[in-house]
Write an enzyme that holds these catalytic residues in place. Structure first.
Site, PDB file in Angstrom:
ATOM      1  N   LYS A  89      51.787   0.158 -31.377  1.00 43.24           N
ATOM      2  CA  LYS A  89      53.087   0.435 -31.977  1.00 43.24           C
ATOM      3  C   LYS A  89      52.998   0.580 -33.489  1.00 43.24           C
ATOM      4  O   LYS A  89      53.719   1.383 -34.087  1.00 43.24           O
ATOM      5  CB  LYS A  89      54.071  -0.672 -31.611  1.00 43.24           C
ATOM      6  CG  LYS A  89      54.440  -0.679 -30.133  1.00 43.24           C
ATOM      7  CD  LYS A  89      55.452  -1.760 -29.819  1.00 43.24           C
ATOM      8  CE  LYS A  89      55.791  -1.789 -28.349  1.00 43.24           C
ATOM      9  NZ  LYS A  89      56.751  -2.848 -28.010  1.00 43.24           N
ATOM     10  N   GLU A 149      59.732  -5.922 -37.731  1.00 42.85           N
ATOM     11  CA  GLU A 149      60.636  -4.778 -37.741  1.00 42.85           C
ATOM     12  C   GLU A 149      62.041  -5.282 -38.077  1.00 42.85           C
ATOM     13  O   GLU A 149      62.469  -6.334 -37.572  1.00 42.85           O
ATOM     14  CB  GLU A 149      60.624  -4.118 -36.359  1.00 42.85           C
ATOM     15  CG  GLU A 149      61.193  -2.731 -36.306  1.00 42.85           C
ATOM     16  CD  GLU A 149      60.947  -2.105 -34.937  1.00 42.85           C
ATOM     17  OE1 GLU A 149      59.988  -1.333 -34.798  1.00 42.85           O
ATOM     18  OE2 GLU A 149      61.715  -2.410 -34.006  1.00 42.85           O
ATOM     19  N   HIS A 182      65.214  -8.180 -22.904  1.00 42.63           N
ATOM     20  CA  HIS A 182      64.647  -6.947 -23.464  1.00 42.63           C
ATOM     21  C   HIS A 182      64.097  -6.007 -22.386  1.00 42.63           C
ATOM     22  O   HIS A 182      63.345  -5.079 -22.702  1.00 42.63           O
ATOM     23  CB  HIS A 182      63.544  -7.260 -24.477  1.00 42.63           C
ATOM     24  CG  HIS A 182      63.987  -8.158 -25.590  1.00 42.63           C
ATOM     25  ND1 HIS A 182      64.902  -7.766 -26.545  1.00 42.63           N
ATOM     26  CD2 HIS A 182      63.650  -9.441 -25.888  1.00 42.63           C
ATOM     27  CE1 HIS A 182      65.102  -8.756 -27.399  1.00 42.63           C
ATOM     28  NE2 HIS A 182      64.365  -9.784 -27.028  1.00 42.63           N
ATOM     29  N   ARG A 187      54.004   7.986 -20.362  1.00 40.55           N
ATOM     30  CA  ARG A 187      53.946   7.953 -18.898  1.00 40.55           C
ATOM     31  C   ARG A 187      55.292   8.367 -18.337  1.00 40.55           C
ATOM     32  O   ARG A 187      56.247   8.617 -19.078  1.00 40.55           O
ATOM     33  CB  ARG A 187      53.623   6.539 -18.427  1.00 40.55           C
ATOM     34  CG  ARG A 187      54.599   5.493 -18.989  1.00 40.55           C
ATOM     35  CD  ARG A 187      54.441   4.134 -18.362  1.00 40.55           C
ATOM     36  NE  ARG A 187      55.148   3.091 -19.071  1.00 40.55           N
ATOM     37  CZ  ARG A 187      56.447   2.844 -18.992  1.00 40.55           C
ATOM     38  NH1 ARG A 187      57.208   3.618 -18.241  1.00 40.55           N
ATOM     39  NH2 ARG A 187      56.999   1.850 -19.664  1.00 40.55           N
TER      40      ARG A 187
END
Length: 501
Positions: free
Chosen positions: A116, A198, A233, A290
């Site tokens: 990420k 983040e 999440h 994917r």
């Protein structure tokens, strides 16, 4: 053209891929662990090979065992589905070295987007908007990054997804313990403890863009999916179109996603995930390299088969359509049916005693089980995905309510009642929700079915009858059958006398 495909997966996604392969005239090969020997995907495939014991690391995550099954079966291609090895660039590389076509993106693009932190850097360079953030290799660095971008912040695992290795931090005092827990969870889930910081976007929606491209440089998007209804999440319900997004906003998000995919030489199906702020601003989260769990709702509104397109792209064909030929029609909703307790979302593995899935116009059930099958405790407890289509959102919601009312599963607990409560919640019906919706409304959404006061007596009688029958069944033997008949109530005896004379 590809003639035989091994599906390196299990459950509903393996069944779904096999069905498309059969429609294309392509032979399908299943692999299974010892726990999945009697699974539905094994039964519907043309061939099946055991690849090890129940633990995923010794079966579905073992690259060499999967490749060995492909060699034994003579498969010339492998579709990874989602989860397990689907986003492992080393698996795609191993397929390439073995001369087996990987039905997915190139390994170099997977590697570029697999981390990420690296993906954020590449997308920023390509002009894709990203949330403010930075490195967090130590607690001190994490605190420094958080101070720079401003609290609250999210600590996130650099590898993987699904909410693993993620912690919300409101202030500096919480950082040390949150950092340690996030690293520990990331190491357990992905074998890599690396995390980053983040900026937390308050009250966001989670909106993603489906892209697909071919080996000839053609890339398109197939609109958006709103995946904001999440627990821990992890997505539970998805819909398209996003209730608050304008066509202009989706056009801009689609253009950004296509640009980002092309910047890393991507082809095949993939998804760009964004956080959508209340002011209409959006920020890149990650790219899933994917097929997504929620792809059926995109297929509903566009009339496409993403799996068949992935197969054709892998075989070297060009995309079947250009961007201007892709038209959105109507609205679609998907509910993920899990074997889990509707109170705390805890897994509920076990044997499915009875199963009746919904059907009828514009209803689709992607199921990986059958009546009498056992939901194992070793894997994700997803049983099926129910998706519906309607000409508008109101119709789609009504159709999903009807479909859920037809769904019957006994022997295990499921979250069907959660979905029924969600689709009846006024805020959801009005499209007013964010990623924190379940947590904010857990008293109204979690728990078992509500019973109206006027129905309580009827329900109590039904429970008593069911309990009596269960007790009688457990006691009954062949020698007791005649004796049991003498214990029938007078009402039952009179009824039988009327209908049998």
């Amino acid at each position: 053209m590809i003639r035989k495909v091994l599906i390196a997966n299990r459950g509903e996604i393996a069944v779904r891929i096999i069905r498309t392969l059969h429609e294309m005239g392509i032979a399908a090969v299943a692999v299974y662990s010892e726990a999945d020997r009697k699974s539905l995907h094994v039964r519907v495939a043309d061939e099946a090979y055991c690849i090890g014991p129940a633990p995923a690391r010794e079966s579905y995550l073992d690259i060499e065992r999967v490749l060995d099954a492909a060699r034994k079966s003579g498969a010339d291609a492998i579709h990874p589905g989602y989860g397990f090895l689907s986003e492992k660039s080393e698996f795609a590389e191993a397929c390439e070295r073995a001369g087996i076509t990987f039905i997915g993106p190139p390994s170099r693009a997977m590697a570029a987007m697999g981390s990420k932190t690296a993906a954020r850097a590449k997308m920023a360079a390509a002009g894709v908007p990203i949330t403010p953030g930075g490195d967090a290799s130590t607690v001190e660095e994490a605190r420094a990054t958080a101070e720079r971008v401003g609290y609250p912040v999210l600590i996130k695992a650099a590898m993987g997804g699904g909410g693993k290795g993620m912690r919300l931090v409101h202030n500096a005092d919480e950082m040390a313990s949150a950092f340690e827990r996030a690293q520990s969870e990331a190491a357990r889930a992905f074998g890599d403890p690396t995390v980053y910081i983040e900026k937390a976007i308050l009250r966001p929606r989670h909106v993603e863009i489906q892209v697909i491209g071919d080996r000839h440089g053609n890339m398109v998007h197939l609109f958006e999916r709103d995946c904001s209804i999440q627990r821990r999440h992890q997505k539970v319900v998805e819909e398209t179109p996003c209730p608050v997004a304008t066509p202009e906003l989706i056009r801009r998000m689609g253009e950004v996603a296509v640009k980002g995919a092309l910047s890393v030489g991507y082809f095949s199906a993939g998804t760009f995930e964004f956080l959508l702020g209340e002011d209409g601003s959006f920020y890149f989260l990650e790219m899933n390299t994917r097929l997504q769990v929620e792809h059926p709702i995109t297929e509903w509104i566009t009339g496409t088969d993403l799996v068949s397109e992935m197969v054709r792209v892998a075989a070297g064909e060009r995309l079947s359509w250009r961007q201007e030929e892709i038209v959105r029609r109507g609205a679609s909703i998907e509910c993920r049916i899990y074997a889990e307790d509707p109170i705390g979302f805890l897994p509920s593995p076990g044997k499915i005693e009875a199963l009746r899935v919904p059907a009828g116009p514009w209803v689709r059930d992607d199921n990986g089980f059958y009546e009498g099958a056992t939901v194992p405790s070793h894997y994700d407890p997803l049983i099926s995905k129910v998706s519906v289509w309607g000409p508008d959102r109101k119709t789609a919601i009504q159709r999903m309510r009807r479909a859920l009312s037809e769904y019957v599963v006994t022997g295990i607990k499921t979250n069907i009642v959660f979905h029924e409560k969600l689709l009846a919640h006024p805020a959801f019906v009005e499209g007013r929700y964010t990623t924190g919706f379940i947590e904010e409304n857990k008293e109204a959404l979690l728990g078992y079915s509500d019973v109206h006061e006027e129905d309580e007596a009827t329900l109590a009688a039904a429970i008593a009858v069911a309990a009596a029958r269960a007790e009688m069944k457990s006691r009954r033997t062949e020698g007791q059958a005649l004796e049991d008949r003498g214990r029938l109530s007078p009402w039952v005896e009179q009824h039988r006398a009327r209908v049998m004379r």
